[in-house]
Scaffold this motif. Sequence first.
Motif, PDB file in Angstrom:
ATOM      1  N   ALA A   1       0.828  -1.209   0.000  1.00  0.00           N
ATOM      2  CA  ALA A   1       0.000   0.000   0.000  1.00  0.00           C
ATOM      3  C   ALA A   1       0.859   1.254   0.000  1.00  0.00           C
ATOM      4  O   ALA A   1       0.443   2.307  -0.506  1.00  0.00           O
ATOM      5  CB  ALA A   1      -0.935   0.002   1.210  1.00  0.00           C
ATOM      6  N   GLN A   2       2.061   1.126   0.540  1.00  0.00           N
ATOM      7  CA  GLN A   2       2.987   2.257   0.577  1.00  0.00           C
ATOM      8  C   GLN A   2       3.925   2.257  -0.633  1.00  0.00           C
ATOM      9  O   GLN A   2       4.849   3.058  -0.698  1.00  0.00           O
ATOM     10  CB  GLN A   2       3.808   2.213   1.868  1.00  0.00           C
ATOM     11  N   ASN A   3       3.666   1.345  -1.570  1.00  0.00           N
ATOM     12  CA  ASN A   3       4.527   1.201  -2.753  1.00  0.00           C
ATOM     13  C   ASN A   3       5.981   1.001  -2.365  1.00  0.00           C
ATOM     14  O   ASN A   3       6.895   1.544  -2.992  1.00  0.00           O
ATOM     15  CB  ASN A   3       4.385   2.403  -3.700  1.00  0.00           C
ATOM     16  N   MET A   4       6.190   0.218  -1.311  1.00  0.00           N
ATOM     17  CA  MET A   4       7.534  -0.057  -0.808  1.00  0.00           C
ATOM     18  C   MET A   4       7.960  -1.445  -1.276  1.00  0.00           C
ATOM     19  O   MET A   4       7.210  -2.400  -1.145  1.00  0.00           O
ATOM     20  CB  MET A   4       7.545   0.003   0.726  1.00  0.00           C
ATOM     21  N   SER A   5       9.157  -1.525  -1.802  1.00  0.00           N
ATOM     22  CA  SER A   5       9.680  -2.827  -2.222  1.00  0.00           C
ATOM     23  C   SER A   5      10.224  -3.580  -1.014  1.00  0.00           C
ATOM     24  O   SER A   5      10.506  -2.991   0.034  1.00  0.00           O
ATOM     25  CB  SER A   5      10.795  -2.645  -3.252  1.00  0.00           C
ATOM     26  N   LEU A   6      10.360  -4.869  -1.200  1.00  0.00           N
ATOM     27  CA  LEU A   6      10.961  -5.682  -0.145  1.00  0.00           C
ATOM     28  C   LEU A   6      12.404  -5.244   0.095  1.00  0.00           C
ATOM     29  O   LEU A   6      12.883  -5.231   1.219  1.00  0.00           O
ATOM     30  CB  LEU A   6      10.890  -7.165  -0.539  1.00  0.00           C
ATOM     31  N   ARG A   7      13.084  -4.844  -0.964  1.00  0.00           N
ATOM     32  CA  ARG A   7      14.457  -4.356  -0.844  1.00  0.00           C
ATOM     33  C   ARG A   7      14.517  -3.085   0.035  1.00  0.00           C
ATOM     34  O   ARG A   7      15.397  -2.951   0.870  1.00  0.00           O
ATOM     35  CB  ARG A   7      15.052  -4.063  -2.217  1.00  0.00           C
ATOM     36  N   THR A   8      13.553  -2.201  -0.146  1.00  0.00           N
ATOM     37  CA  THR A   8      13.513  -0.988   0.671  1.00  0.00           C
ATOM     38  C   THR A   8      13.259  -1.332   2.129  1.00  0.00           C
ATOM     39  O   THR A   8      13.903  -0.781   3.026  1.00  0.00           O
ATOM     40  CB  THR A   8      12.441  -0.010   0.148  1.00  0.00           C
ATOM     41  N   LEU A   9      12.332  -2.267   2.376  1.00  0.00           N
ATOM     42  CA  LEU A   9      12.072  -2.691   3.750  1.00  0.00           C
ATOM     43  C   LEU A   9      13.331  -3.306   4.348  1.00  0.00           C
ATOM     44  O   LEU A   9      13.655  -3.069   5.511  1.00  0.00           O
ATOM     45  CB  LEU A   9      10.892  -3.666   3.811  1.00  0.00           C
ATOM     46  N   GLN A  10      14.049  -4.056   3.551  1.00  0.00           N
ATOM     47  CA  GLN A  10      15.313  -4.636   4.003  1.00  0.00           C
ATOM     48  C   GLN A  10      16.285  -3.528   4.413  1.00  0.00           C
ATOM     49  O   GLN A  10      16.919  -3.601   5.463  1.00  0.00           O
ATOM     50  CB  GLN A  10      15.932  -5.477   2.889  1.00  0.00           C
ATOM     51  N   GLN A  11      16.398  -2.503   3.597  1.00  0.00           N
ATOM     52  CA  GLN A  11      17.317  -1.409   3.894  1.00  0.00           C
ATOM     53  C   GLN A  11      16.902  -0.648   5.153  1.00  0.00           C
ATOM     54  O   GLN A  11      17.752  -0.242   5.939  1.00  0.00           O
ATOM     55  CB  GLN A  11      17.399  -0.458   2.703  1.00  0.00           C
ATOM     56  N   LEU A  12      15.608  -0.470   5.338  1.00  0.00           N
ATOM     57  CA  LEU A  12      15.115   0.272   6.504  1.00  0.00           C
ATOM     58  C   LEU A  12      15.263  -0.507   7.803  1.00  0.00           C
ATOM     59  O   LEU A  12      15.443   0.084   8.865  1.00  0.00           O
ATOM     60  CB  LEU A  12      13.646   0.660   6.299  1.00  0.00           C
ATOM     61  N   THR A  13      15.148  -1.830   7.720  1.00  0.00           N
ATOM     62  CA  THR A  13      15.189  -2.640   8.935  1.00  0.00           C
ATOM     63  C   THR A  13      16.552  -3.262   9.208  1.00  0.00           C
ATOM     64  O   THR A  13      16.870  -3.585  10.346  1.00  0.00           O
ATOM     65  CB  THR A  13      14.164  -3.800   8.859  1.00  0.00           C
ATOM     66  N   GLY A  14      17.326  -3.484   8.149  1.00  0.00           N
ATOM     67  CA  GLY A  14      18.597  -4.182   8.302  1.00  0.00           C
ATOM     68  C   GLY A  14      18.439  -5.693   8.349  1.00  0.00           C
ATOM     69  O   GLY A  14      19.407  -6.417   8.569  1.00  0.00           O
ATOM     70  N   PHE A  15      17.214  -6.195   8.116  1.00  0.00           N
ATOM     71  CA  PHE A  15      16.955  -7.627   8.129  1.00  0.00           C
ATOM     72  C   PHE A  15      17.155  -8.209   6.739  1.00  0.00           C
ATOM     73  O   PHE A  15      16.929  -7.539   5.731  1.00  0.00           O
ATOM     74  CB  PHE A  15      15.535  -7.939   8.608  1.00  0.00           C
ATOM     75  N   ASP A  16      17.528  -9.472   6.694  1.00  0.00           N
ATOM     76  CA  ASP A  16      17.724 -10.182   5.446  1.00  0.00           C
ATOM     77  C   ASP A  16      16.426 -10.213   4.641  1.00  0.00           C
ATOM     78  O   ASP A  16      15.341 -10.457   5.201  1.00  0.00           O
ATOM     79  CB  ASP A  16      18.198 -11.604   5.767  1.00  0.00           C
ATOM     80  N   ARG A  17      16.524  -9.976   3.344  1.00  0.00           N
ATOM     81  CA  ARG A  17      15.342  -9.972   2.488  1.00  0.00           C
ATOM     82  C   ARG A  17      14.642 -11.329   2.484  1.00  0.00           C
ATOM     83  O   ARG A  17      13.411 -11.406   2.454  1.00  0.00           O
ATOM     84  CB  ARG A  17      15.738  -9.582   1.062  1.00  0.00           C
ATOM     85  N   GLY A  18      15.400 -12.411   2.536  1.00  0.00           N
ATOM     86  CA  GLY A  18      14.806 -13.742   2.602  1.00  0.00           C
ATOM     87  C   GLY A  18      13.990 -13.929   3.867  1.00  0.00           C
ATOM     88  O   GLY A  18      12.916 -14.518   3.848  1.00  0.00           O
ATOM     89  N   TYR A  19      14.509 -13.413   4.983  1.00  0.00           N
ATOM     90  CA  TYR A  19      13.791 -13.487   6.257  1.00  0.00           C
ATOM     91  C   TYR A  19      12.470 -12.720   6.145  1.00  0.00           C
ATOM     92  O   TYR A  19      11.410 -13.221   6.539  1.00  0.00           O
ATOM     93  CB  TYR A  19      14.665 -12.907   7.373  1.00  0.00           C
ATOM     94  N   LEU A  20      12.526 -11.515   5.586  1.00  0.00           N
ATOM     95  CA  LEU A  20      11.317 -10.705   5.445  1.00  0.00           C
ATOM     96  C   LEU A  20      10.310 -11.389   4.519  1.00  0.00           C
ATOM     97  O   LEU A  20       9.108 -11.391   4.797  1.00  0.00           O
ATOM     98  CB  LEU A  20      11.670  -9.312   4.919  1.00  0.00           C
ATOM     99  N   SER A  21      10.798 -11.986   3.447  1.00  0.00           N
ATOM    100  CA  SER A  21       9.923 -12.683   2.513  1.00  0.00           C
ATOM    101  C   SER A  21       9.245 -13.874   3.184  1.00  0.00           C
ATOM    102  O   SER A  21       8.031 -14.090   3.032  1.00  0.00           O
ATOM    103  CB  SER A  21      10.728 -13.141   1.299  1.00  0.00           C
ATOM    104  N   ARG A  22      10.020 -14.646   3.942  1.00  0.00           N
ATOM    105  CA  ARG A  22       9.438 -15.793   4.658  1.00  0.00           C
ATOM    106  C   ARG A  22       8.404 -15.320   5.679  1.00  0.00           C
ATOM    107  O   ARG A  22       7.362 -15.958   5.861  1.00  0.00           O
ATOM    108  CB  ARG A  22      10.531 -16.615   5.333  1.00  0.00           C
TER     109      ARG A  22
END
Length: 69
Positions: free
Chosen positions: A14-35
Motif C-alpha cells: 500500500a505504501q509502494n515499498m519494495s521488499l528491498r527498501t524494507l530490508q534497507q530500513l530494517t537491516g533484516f535479510d530480504r529472505g527473512y522478510l519474505s518468509r
Amino acid sequence: MTPDGPAIRRVRRAQNMSLRTLQQLTGFDRGYLSRMERGQIRRSADHRVRTIADALQVKPAAITQEEKT
C-alpha cells in the motif's frame, strides 16, 4: 510476537515499498522478510516486529496476530 505476514505485505505494498527498501530500513535479510510475509515465520522477537512496524510507520498491532483483549 506473532507476525501477521499478509498484513505486513499489504501495508508494504500500500505504501509502494519494495521488499528491498524494507530490508534497507530494517537491516533484516530480504529472505527473512519474505518468509515472514508468506507466514513461514510463526514467532519473531518483539524487537524485530517493532523494527518492521517502525519502518512501515504503523503500530505493531497492525502487523501482528496478537489477540485483542
